[in-house]
Design a protein around this motif. Structure first.
Motif, PDB file in Angstrom:
ATOM      1  N   HIS A 124       0.855  -1.183   0.000  1.00 44.19           N
ATOM      2  CA  HIS A 124       0.000   0.000   0.000  1.00 44.19           C
ATOM      3  C   HIS A 124       0.896   1.239   0.000  1.00 44.19           C
ATOM      4  O   HIS A 124       1.959   1.239   0.623  1.00 44.19           O
ATOM      5  N   ALA A 125       0.463   2.277  -0.689  1.00 39.03           N
ATOM      6  CA  ALA A 125       1.255   3.501  -0.786  1.00 39.03           C
ATOM      7  C   ALA A 125       1.203   4.351   0.478  1.00 39.03           C
ATOM      8  O   ALA A 125       1.900   5.352   0.574  1.00 39.03           O
ATOM      9  N   GLY A 183       0.090   8.638  -0.234  1.00 31.46           N
ATOM     10  CA  GLY A 183       1.026   8.069  -1.206  1.00 31.46           C
ATOM     11  C   GLY A 183       2.487   8.297  -0.881  1.00 31.46           C
ATOM     12  O   GLY A 183       3.330   8.353  -1.766  1.00 31.46           O
ATOM     13  N   TRP A 234       6.892   0.835  -3.814  1.00 31.06           N
ATOM     14  CA  TRP A 234       5.732   1.239  -3.015  1.00 31.06           C
ATOM     15  C   TRP A 234       5.567   0.350  -1.804  1.00 31.06           C
ATOM     16  O   TRP A 234       5.777  -0.855  -1.872  1.00 31.06           O
ATOM     17  N   GLU A 242      -5.912   0.260  -3.488  1.00 32.78           N
ATOM     18  CA  GLU A 242      -4.640   0.525  -4.135  1.00 32.78           C
ATOM     19  C   GLU A 242      -4.276  -0.710  -4.950  1.00 32.78           C
ATOM     20  O   GLU A 242      -4.516  -1.838  -4.517  1.00 32.78           O
ATOM     21  N   ARG A 277       1.375  -3.657  -5.812  1.00 30.70           N
ATOM     22  CA  ARG A 277       2.634  -3.173  -6.380  1.00 30.70           C
ATOM     23  C   ARG A 277       3.583  -4.341  -6.535  1.00 30.70           C
ATOM     24  O   ARG A 277       3.956  -4.981  -5.572  1.00 30.70           O
TER      25      ARG A 277
END
Length: 116
Positions: free
Chosen positions: A21-22, A26, A38, A111, A114
């Motif tokens: 998760h960012a 972010g 990320w 999100e 990543r």
């Protein structure tokens, strides 16, 4: 020395971790030679790992498992490892196929996972 990618991959390997998760606004990321990683923020005294998990996991236990996994690959990192569980998703029991015939498993508010 361990890289942010190694820390990310260790966290993703823990059962119940669905993605990175960012973080708030972010900001949970570290730049590396391969680009932005990320969900991992590496500082001199603290390494932050931001994850998405599934419902049904004991969050304290999950956090300890992630810390152990990250510490195992980052044995050269002397700082504190802090796990942030940013989102909890509920698995769909019977996902409905979308127009392309595939099952959708994420919502528009999640999100994206990543990956390298």
């Amino acid at each position: 020395m361990s890289t942010p990618e190694v820390f990310r991959d260790a966290a993703l390997a823990v059962p119940g971790v669905l993605g990175m998760h960012a973080g708030p606004h972010g900001t949970a990321a570290t730049f590396s030679t391969s680009g932005r990683v990320w969900g991992v923020r590496v500082g001199p005294d603290q390494l932050d790992v931001h994850v998405i998990t599934e419902s049904g996991r004991h969050l304290g236990e999950l956090g300890r498992e992630i810390q152990s996994a990250v510490r195992a690959v980052g044995h050269d990192y002397a700082g504190q490892i802090v796990v942030h569980i940013e989102d909890i998703t509920v698995p769909q029991q019977n996902p409905q196929p979308d127009e392309a015939g595939t099952s959708a498993s994420r919502t528009d508010t999640e999100e994206p996972r990543r990956t390298p």
